[in-house]
Enzyme design. Structure first.
Site, PDB file in Angstrom:
ATOM      1  N   ASP A   1       0.565  -1.446   0.266  1.00 19.20           N
ATOM      2  CA  ASP A   1      -0.470  -0.035  -0.378  1.00 19.20           C
ATOM      3  C   ASP A   1       0.385   1.106  -0.027  1.00 19.20           C
ATOM      4  OD1 ASP A   1      -2.648   0.636  -0.446  1.00 19.20           O
ATOM      5  OD2 ASP A   1      -2.928   0.868   2.312  1.00 19.20           O
TER       6      ASP A   1
ATOM      7  N   ASP B   1      -9.097  -2.122   2.640  1.00 20.06           N
ATOM      8  CA  ASP B   1      -8.800  -1.636   3.572  1.00 20.06           C
ATOM      9  C   ASP B   1      -9.771  -2.522   4.855  1.00 20.06           C
ATOM     10  OD1 ASP B   1      -7.058   0.069   3.056  1.00 20.06           O
ATOM     11  OD2 ASP B   1      -8.675   1.584   2.318  1.00 20.06           O
TER      12      ASP B   1
END
Length: 478
Positions: free
Chosen positions: A333, A393
């Site tokens: 990420d 997420d």
């Protein structure tokens, strides 16, 4: 020189008056716009898109006096257009652009003698304005600031925490049923046939992260083809996930259990209708996916079902695998959000480009929870009408929450791991929103969610003196 987003507020002369807002790009170093309509001055719009206003011979006599003039972009500079418009008595200059709106950039010192507002507007918006409001239009420019906090984040927060908590709880229920089946030899074979879980080992975790990296890079370079593959996969996966989630609820209803025989199998009629409903929901979303007024609701429902089914189906065997998965995806990420701008030619983040649709592609990847922004601003109108949270997420920390719940079931520890990890996830989400408000730019949520959940789980295991069990998982107990 930086460019800013503003709003062109247009009003027709009909009764009642019809109004509509359009996105414009202006340069705040040249001129400042009012923050609200209360301080804005309306002027009549004069459509001169038949000219590019690059020399005085193109100026129609008397048509520009005290009006907002819109011309085509052309090859000359914005400064030349602005000086011609100002000397002809115009009160505002709008430049229509058929491509994407570029930044308005010229030296600030050159514009010291220019006092009228200059802004870029999409040509398609100008056409829409005339169709909606007619030929007699009054316009003004203003730029409401982006709010520090948008209420849509509360909705995003509730959806994320609810999905993670419910997915973890569902995984614990499945684990409890497995333990009961193991204790009862008669149910063991039946349970084994129903079991659809996939267990991640450290090797498959690494392979999974590598596939994620390769897929993201392929999407960046071949987005306009692969986006339709992702949409098709999402429709299929979300329909199956919605069916699995609703079938678990329908199975608890004691009535309506009539069956039919098909292909030597007894099938409940209500499950056939349920499957048809789930397929229809996915098809309706696929057809109307670009309808911003309501399609986001259907996408969020399908997305929540997809995340729930993923969290319940994918089993992390131990805390060690959780640490490897969450740690690698955290690096993934951060790398694709913060490091890739130093590598790409246009200085843009690969993650942000793919999420937004590179090169202005109108098709967006259905890999996010979307909630319309409630607070109105120029950025809301121009390019950020929705608050977004990626499925990753939710799913990635959700797998750790699910493991904590299963460990609670295996050790009869009164849900202490599950509750602690869920609260840590909620705290991580709040921290993400705080940093988002302070930095005013998109954040990789895993940067805050992963440390919160991993550290909390580790502290609980250490405090209870169960770290060895927690690290090795069910293999340790066997």
């Amino acid at each position: 020189v930086t460019a800013d987003e503003g709003i062109l507020h247009a009003s027709g002369n009909g009764v009642p008056a019809v109004t509509k807002d359009y996105c414009v790009i202006y340069n705040s170093s040249w001129i400042s716009l009012p923050k609200s309509l209360d301080n804005a001055t309306f002027v009549t719009l004069e459509n001169l898109t038949s000219t590019v206003l690059c020399n005085y011979s193109e100026v129609p006599s008397g048509l520009m006096k005290d009006k907002a003039v819109v011309v085509m972009r052309g090859n000359c500079t914005f400064l030349e257009k602005a000086r011609i418009a100002q000397s002809s008595g115009a009160k505002m200059l709008l430049i229509a652009s058929k491509p994407r709106l570029p930044p308005l950039s010229d030296n600030k010192t050159d514009f010291e003698d220019v006092s009228l507002p200059v802004a870029l507007i999409r040509y398609n918006d100008l056409v829409d304005m005339q169709l909606m409001l007619g030929n007699e239009i009054n316009v003004t420019l203003y730029s409401p600031p982006l709010p520090e906090f948008d209420s849509s984040m509360v909705v995003i927060f509730l959806i994320a925490v609810f999905t993670v908590a419910l997915g973890g709880y569902w995984s614990g229920v499945a684990e409890l049923e497995n333990l009961k089946a193991i204790a009862s030899p008669g149910e063991r074979e039946t349970r084994r046939k129903k079991e659809e879980n996939v267990t991640f080992t450290p090797v498959t975790v690494i392979l999974f992260v590598v596939i994620c990296c390769v897929m993201l890079v392929l999407l960046y370079f071949f987005y306009k083809w692969l986006v339709y593959v992702i949409i098709s996969v999402f429709c299929l996966a979300s329909a199956m996930s919605l069916y699995n989630c609703l079938a678990a609820l329908v199975g608890e209803i004691p009535f309506g259990q009539c069956r039919i025989v098909c292909c030597n199998k007894n099938i409940e009629v209500r499950l056939i209708f349920l499957a048809a409903f789930c397929i229809a929901a996915a098809v309706i979303w696929a057809v109307f996916r670009n309808e911003d007024r309501w399609a986001w609701i259907l996408q969020d429902i399908l997305g929540v079902a997809f995340c729930l089914n993923f969290i319940k189906t994918l089993k992390m065997p131990n805390f060690k695998s959780c640490v490897i998965l969450l740690g690698l995806l955290l690096l993934y990420d951060v790398f694709f959000v913060f490091i890739t701008p130093f590598i790409t030619k246009n200085g843009a983040s690969i993650m942000v480009e793919v999420a937004a649709g590179p090169f202005g592609n109108s098709e967006k990847l259905p890999v996010v929870i979307r909630v319309p922004r409630i607070e109105y601003s120029a950025a809301t109108l121009c390019d950020m009408p929705f608050s977004l949270l990626g499925f990753g997420d939710i799913i990635v920390p959700g797998l750790l929450v699910a493991y904590c719940r299963r460990f609670d079931v295996q050790t009869s520890s009164s849900s202490v791991y599950y509750i602690s990890c869920t609260i840590a996830y909620a705290i991580g989400m709040v921290l993400t929103f705080i940093v988002l408000a302070l930095m005013k730019m998109g954040q990789p949520a895993l940067l805050y969610l992963v440390p919160c959940t991993l550290i909390t789980s580790s502290l609980v295991a250490w405090r209870r003196k169960e770290m060895k069990k927690f690290w090795k998982g069910s293999n340790y107990q066997v």
